[in-house]
Design a protein around this motif. Structure first.
Motif, mmCIF file in Angstrom:
data_model
loop_
_atom_site.group_PDB
_atom_site.id
_atom_site.type_symbol
_atom_site.label_atom_id
_atom_site.label_comp_id
_atom_site.label_asym_id
_atom_site.label_seq_id
_atom_site.Cartn_x
_atom_site.Cartn_y
_atom_site.Cartn_z
ATOM 1 N N VAL A 193 -28.230 6.387 5.140
ATOM 2 C CA VAL A 193 -27.888 7.408 6.130
ATOM 3 C C VAL A 193 -26.622 8.154 5.707
ATOM 4 N N GLU A 194 -25.660 7.411 5.179
ATOM 5 C CA GLU A 194 -24.405 8.037 4.742
ATOM 6 C C GLU A 194 -24.648 9.028 3.600
ATOM 7 N N GLY A 196 -27.397 10.735 3.078
ATOM 8 C CA GLY A 196 -28.014 11.917 3.667
ATOM 9 C C GLY A 196 -27.006 12.787 4.393
ATOM 10 N N TRP A 197 -26.143 12.161 5.191
ATOM 11 C CA TRP A 197 -25.127 12.909 5.934
ATOM 12 C C TRP A 197 -24.160 13.597 4.977
ATOM 13 N N ARG A 198 -23.765 12.908 3.933
ATOM 14 C CA ARG A 198 -22.829 13.491 2.967
ATOM 15 C C ARG A 198 -23.468 14.676 2.249
ATOM 16 N N SER A 199 -24.749 14.587 1.949
ATOM 17 C CA SER A 199 -25.436 15.690 1.269
ATOM 18 C C SER A 199 -25.457 16.942 2.142
ATOM 19 N N VAL A 200 -25.712 16.751 3.437
ATOM 20 C CA VAL A 200 -25.706 17.891 4.358
ATOM 21 C C VAL A 200 -24.319 18.515 4.427
ATOM 22 N N GLN A 201 -23.288 17.676 4.480
ATOM 23 C CA GLN A 201 -21.925 18.177 4.557
ATOM 24 C C GLN A 201 -21.539 18.955 3.294
ATOM 25 N N ARG A 204 -23.177 22.343 3.393
ATOM 26 C CA ARG A 204 -22.495 23.217 4.348
ATOM 27 C C ARG A 204 -21.178 23.735 3.784
ATOM 28 N N THR A 216 -28.029 13.776 -4.724
ATOM 29 C CA THR A 216 -28.591 12.873 -3.716
ATOM 30 C C THR A 216 -29.630 11.943 -4.328
ATOM 31 N N ARG A 300 -14.604 5.350 7.372
ATOM 32 C CA ARG A 300 -15.845 5.003 6.668
ATOM 33 C C ARG A 300 -16.107 3.497 6.692
#
Length: 416
Positions: A193-194, A196-201, A204, A216, A300
């Motif tokens: 999950v981390e 995935g979240w980091r990739s989105v950030q 952005r 990723t 974290r």
């Protein structure tokens, strides 16, 4: 039953050269537990991680037994003799010690030496870990704490270098957690999950999708490959014994209980007198209260610990055997002792702004004494080995145990 189940994998593989634990179950008087699988093997639902961790100690004991036989010592080289069980018990104690040392090392990255030492010693000596390290070392809990300590340390260092080797290290540590207790497989969800979240950030922030997807895939691939490689021995064992790679809930067929995911016993797990986490081990309530303070130090790391706790709480509370049956305290949370230690350290660091150091030390000693007295009462059968105990007997008995059982306490301590 648990010690026989875990140990039988090791003895069967290294002495008999197979994975059929029928004769081990018979030796330990458990022949009526479970049944045969479709492949003709004993239905043994216990994870094999502890057996693998114990293997070096077992082999040393085996060599020692063979040497002893040449010297005229009548030890049978059968995997059942005292040197074997003593060796693996020492192995569990050493793994628990290593978990404590790793937790202290991690705490020192965030707090000063005396705060880290007080918190880690309190989390260790005032929790069930010390019991399962020395009184019941042939269960999986000491090894479980070691595996989780490795995972926390790997996760901490991943934040400094988020490259393929470090993701592989986290994956291997998470795989070891699952190998020691299969329900720990849920922990691997947290780093995924981390990622995935980091990739989105990152996207952005202006990075193009091609670069983001590439990094990723490298992260997920490294972590996943290491996890599956580490967990592979369990898959092979399941295939040989059960005839399938993933048998679902292997405990169900052997009478180990079912899961009711819609009706978890969360309050019972935390507050019941039947091994409730905060009732039997009150210091852990302070540890959980310290996680918001840890969040301010390292978000974290705190998020990983909280997520581990919540996921494990849900799994445990959904199981029909959520209390742990015959157990000292809420034993299923023993693996999270490193996370509790860090929570205590964060809380102690915050408390030093208003509380003198000697009172913090006194509080730690008080919780250790509580745990020690409860262990004595458990050994003396003053509290039941399974089932609920009245709250007044649980609390008031702590003040009476030495007076009531003084002579037996000395015999027990000297005998141990």
């Amino acid at each position: 039953m648990d010690p026989a189940g875990y140990y039988s994998w090791l003895r069967s593989a290294l002495i008999d050269g197979n994975l059929d634990t029928s004769n081990e179950y018979e030796h330990y008087g458990k022949a009526n537990v479970g049944s045969s699988t479709s492949t003709g093997h004993r239905d043994n639902p216990y994870a094999i991680g502890s057996a693998l961790l114990w293997a070096p100690f077992f082999l040393v004991a085996h060599a020692w037994v063979l040497i002893g036989q040449r010297m005229g010592i009548s030890w049978p080289a059968d995997g059942y003799a005292a040197p074997y069980t003593f060796a693996v018990s020492c192995g569990s104690a050493l793994y628990a010690w290593t978990a404590v040392v790793l937790t202290y090392r991690l705490a020192r990255q965030l707090f000063n030496a005396r705060t880290a030492l007080l918190a880690v010693l309190s989390a260790w000596l005032a929790s069930p870990l010390v019991f399962y390290q020395y009184a019941h070392p042939m269960m999986a809990h000491a090894n479980d704490a070691f595996a989780y300590a490795l995972l926390l340390l790997a996760w901490f260092y991943l934040q400094k270098r988020q490259d393929a080797p470090h993701y592989a290290l986290v994956g291997a540590a998470a795989g070891l957690c699952a190998l020691v207790r299969n329900q720990n497989a849920i922990f691997v969800v947290i780093p995924l999950v981390e990622i995935g979240w980091r990739s989105v950030q990152i996207h952005r922030a202006g990075r193009d999708w091609h670069t983001v997807v590439g990094s990723t895939l490298i992260a997920v691939g490294s972590l996943s490959a290491a996890w599956w490689l580490t967990f592979a021995p369990q898959l092979v064992t399941w295939k040989v014994v059960f005839g399938v790679w993933l048998p679902g809930n292997p405990y169900a067929s052997s009478g180990g209980g079912e899961f009711d995911w819609l009706h978890p016993h969360i309050v019972g797990v935390l507050l019941s007198t039947d091994r409730g986490l905060f009732v039997w081990t009150p210091v852990l309530a302070l540890a959980v209260a310290g996680w918001p303070c840890l969040w301010k130090r390292n978000r974290r790391l705190a998020a990983f610990i909280v997520a581990s706790f919540v996921l494990q709480l849900y799994i445990i509370s959904a199981w029909s055997s959520w209390s742990g049956a015959a157990a000292f305290g809420q034993r299923f949370f023993t693996n999270l002792t490193p996370g509790f230690g860090l929570g205590l350290a964060a809380l102690a660091m915050r408390a030093q702004q208003n509380v003198r150091w000697r009172w913090l030390v006194a509080g730690g000693v008080l919780f250790v004494v509580w745990n020690g007295l409860l262990m004595l009462r458990y050994a003396l059968n003053d509290v039941p080995r399974a089932g609920p105990v009245s709250l007044d007997h649980l609390v008031c008995g702590q003040l009476e145990v030495v007076l009531r059982y003084g002579h037996r306490v000395s015999d027990l301590l000297l005998g141990r």
